[in-house]
Design a protein around this motif. Sequence first.
Motif, PDB file in Angstrom:
ATOM      1  N   GLY A 257       9.745  14.431   9.192  1.00 25.43           N
ATOM      2  CA  GLY A 257      11.113  14.074   8.813  1.00 25.43           C
ATOM      3  C   GLY A 257      11.157  12.975   7.767  1.00 25.43           C
ATOM      4  N   THR A 258      10.301  11.971   7.918  1.00 25.30           N
ATOM      5  CA  THR A 258      10.260  10.861   6.971  1.00 25.30           C
ATOM      6  C   THR A 258       9.782  11.321   5.607  1.00 25.30           C
ATOM      7  N   SER A 259       8.843  12.267   5.575  1.00 32.14           N
ATOM      8  CA  SER A 259       8.337  12.750   4.288  1.00 32.14           C
ATOM      9  C   SER A 259       9.437  13.414   3.467  1.00 32.14           C
ATOM     10  N   PHE A 260      10.454  13.942   4.133  1.00 36.29           N
ATOM     11  CA  PHE A 260      11.544  14.579   3.394  1.00 36.29           C
ATOM     12  C   PHE A 260      12.393  13.569   2.623  1.00 36.29           C
ATOM     13  N   VAL A 261      12.445  12.344   3.115  1.00 36.84           N
ATOM     14  CA  VAL A 261      13.120  11.292   2.336  1.00 36.84           C
ATOM     15  C   VAL A 261      12.371  11.093   1.026  1.00 36.84           C
ATOM     16  N   PHE A 262      11.042  11.002   1.124  1.00 35.90           N
ATOM     17  CA  PHE A 262      10.203  10.866  -0.064  1.00 35.90           C
ATOM     18  C   PHE A 262      10.405  12.054  -1.008  1.00 35.90           C
ATOM     19  N   ILE A 263      10.312  13.257  -0.450  1.00 34.80           N
ATOM     20  CA  ILE A 263      10.426  14.467  -1.259  1.00 34.80           C
ATOM     21  C   ILE A 263      11.780  14.528  -1.961  1.00 34.80           C
ATOM     22  N   LEU A 264      12.860  14.177  -1.255  1.00 35.28           N
ATOM     23  CA  LEU A 264      14.194  14.200  -1.844  1.00 35.28           C
ATOM     24  C   LEU A 264      14.273  13.267  -3.049  1.00 35.28           C
ATOM     25  N   MET A 265      13.812  12.042  -2.875  1.00 39.04           N
ATOM     26  CA  MET A 265      13.921  11.058  -3.954  1.00 39.04           C
ATOM     27  C   MET A 265      13.050  11.424  -5.145  1.00 39.04           C
ATOM     28  N   VAL A 266      11.827  11.874  -4.869  1.00 43.22           N
ATOM     29  CA  VAL A 266      10.929  12.277  -5.957  1.00 43.22           C
ATOM     30  C   VAL A 266      11.475  13.528  -6.653  1.00 43.22           C
ATOM     31  N   SER A 267      12.040  14.451  -5.887  1.00 44.96           N
ATOM     32  CA  SER A 267      12.585  15.681  -6.470  1.00 44.96           C
ATOM     33  C   SER A 267      13.764  15.395  -7.389  1.00 44.96           C
ATOM     34  N   ILE A 268      14.655  14.526  -6.955  1.00 41.99           N
ATOM     35  CA  ILE A 268      15.807  14.175  -7.795  1.00 41.99           C
ATOM     36  C   ILE A 268      15.338  13.516  -9.089  1.00 41.99           C
ATOM     37  N   SER A 269      14.423  12.574  -8.966  1.00 43.32           N
ATOM     38  CA  SER A 269      13.899  11.885 -10.140  1.00 43.32           C
ATOM     39  C   SER A 269      13.185  12.854 -11.083  1.00 43.32           C
ATOM     40  N   SER A 270      12.367  13.736 -10.529  1.00 43.77           N
ATOM     41  CA  SER A 270      11.644  14.719 -11.332  1.00 43.77           C
ATOM     42  C   SER A 270      12.595  15.701 -12.005  1.00 43.77           C
ATOM     43  N   LEU A 271      13.624  16.126 -11.274  1.00 41.06           N
ATOM     44  CA  LEU A 271      14.610  17.047 -11.848  1.00 41.06           C
ATOM     45  C   LEU A 271      15.288  16.422 -13.058  1.00 41.06           C
TER      46      LEU A 271
ATOM     47  N   VAL B 232       0.839  -1.202   0.000  1.00 40.90           N
ATOM     48  CA  VAL B 232       0.000   0.000   0.000  1.00 40.90           C
ATOM     49  C   VAL B 232       0.872   1.251   0.000  1.00 40.90           C
ATOM     50  N   ALA B 233       1.936   1.256   0.793  1.00 39.91           N
ATOM     51  CA  ALA B 233       2.839   2.415   0.852  1.00 39.91           C
ATOM     52  C   ALA B 233       3.521   2.639  -0.496  1.00 39.91           C
ATOM     53  N   ILE B 234       3.933   1.575  -1.167  1.00 38.98           N
ATOM     54  CA  ILE B 234       4.596   1.710  -2.478  1.00 38.98           C
ATOM     55  C   ILE B 234       3.618   2.246  -3.510  1.00 38.98           C
ATOM     56  N   ILE B 235       2.405   1.714  -3.531  1.00 42.73           N
ATOM     57  CA  ILE B 235       1.395   2.188  -4.483  1.00 42.73           C
ATOM     58  C   ILE B 235       1.044   3.649  -4.204  1.00 42.73           C
ATOM     59  N   PHE B 236       0.841   3.979  -2.938  1.00 40.06           N
ATOM     60  CA  PHE B 236       0.533   5.356  -2.559  1.00 40.06           C
ATOM     61  C   PHE B 236       1.672   6.288  -2.951  1.00 40.06           C
ATOM     62  N   GLY B 237       2.908   5.855  -2.713  1.00 40.09           N
ATOM     63  CA  GLY B 237       4.073   6.653  -3.096  1.00 40.09           C
ATOM     64  C   GLY B 237       4.148   6.880  -4.593  1.00 40.09           C
ATOM     65  N   ALA B 238       3.828   5.854  -5.387  1.00 39.06           N
ATOM     66  CA  ALA B 238       3.858   5.997  -6.847  1.00 39.06           C
ATOM     67  C   ALA B 238       2.819   7.006  -7.327  1.00 39.06           C
ATOM     68  N   ILE B 239       1.644   6.953  -6.736  1.00 37.77           N
ATOM     69  CA  ILE B 239       0.586   7.903  -7.113  1.00 37.77           C
ATOM     70  C   ILE B 239       0.997   9.329  -6.746  1.00 37.77           C
ATOM     71  N   ILE B 240       1.494   9.516  -5.535  1.00 40.35           N
ATOM     72  CA  ILE B 240       1.930  10.851  -5.102  1.00 40.35           C
ATOM     73  C   ILE B 240       3.094  11.337  -5.967  1.00 40.35           C
ATOM     74  N   GLY B 241       4.024  10.452  -6.293  1.00 43.84           N
ATOM     75  CA  GLY B 241       5.158  10.834  -7.133  1.00 43.84           C
ATOM     76  C   GLY B 241       4.711  11.331  -8.498  1.00 43.84           C
ATOM     77  N   ALA B 242       3.760  10.638  -9.120  1.00 48.04           N
ATOM     78  CA  ALA B 242       3.257  11.058 -10.424  1.00 48.04           C
ATOM     79  C   ALA B 242       2.549  12.407 -10.325  1.00 48.04           C
ATOM     80  N   LEU B 243       1.740  12.576  -9.300  1.00 47.92           N
ATOM     81  CA  LEU B 243       1.053  13.854  -9.112  1.00 47.92           C
ATOM     82  C   LEU B 243       2.034  14.987  -8.842  1.00 47.92           C
ATOM     83  N   SER B 244       3.057  14.712  -8.045  1.00 42.28           N
ATOM     84  CA  SER B 244       4.054  15.735  -7.703  1.00 42.28           C
ATOM     85  C   SER B 244       4.838  16.175  -8.925  1.00 42.28           C
ATOM     86  N   SER B 245       5.293  15.225  -9.706  1.00 39.68           N
ATOM     87  CA  SER B 245       6.110  15.548 -10.875  1.00 39.68           C
ATOM     88  C   SER B 245       5.303  16.276 -11.940  1.00 39.68           C
ATOM     89  N   GLY B 246       4.062  15.902 -12.084  1.00 40.27           N
ATOM     90  CA  GLY B 246       3.226  16.521 -13.115  1.00 40.27           C
ATOM     91  C   GLY B 246       2.676  17.872 -12.740  1.00 40.27           C
TER      92      GLY B 246
END
Length: 88
Positions: free
Chosen positions: A42-56, A3-17
């Motif tokens: 604090g944990t959300s920043f790990v997510f944000i960092l990884m999604v930000s690098i990938s999006s960049l 569930v966390a991986i699926i939720f992360g993928a959805i948020i990542g797509a929304l964030s990048s777009g």
Amino acid sequence: MIVAIIFGAIIGALSSGSGLGGGFLVVPFLLQLGREVKLAVGTSFVFILMVSISSLIAHAKVGNVDWKSGGLLAIGGMLGTQAGPLIL
């Protein structure tokens, strides 16, 4: 875990777009899982960092990055974010 991986993928797509950071969705999700506020933030920043690098990387490949403005905003952001944990 799935569930966390699926939720992360959805948020990542929304964030990048959309350009919105996914942290505003990750924190409530982590709170629902019973995490403390400070740990969720604090944990959300790990997510944000990884999604930000990938999006960049993805946006840079197609020429959608203004490096000068981004760099200047990043400097200010890094300075400003030092106060956040103290306020929290």
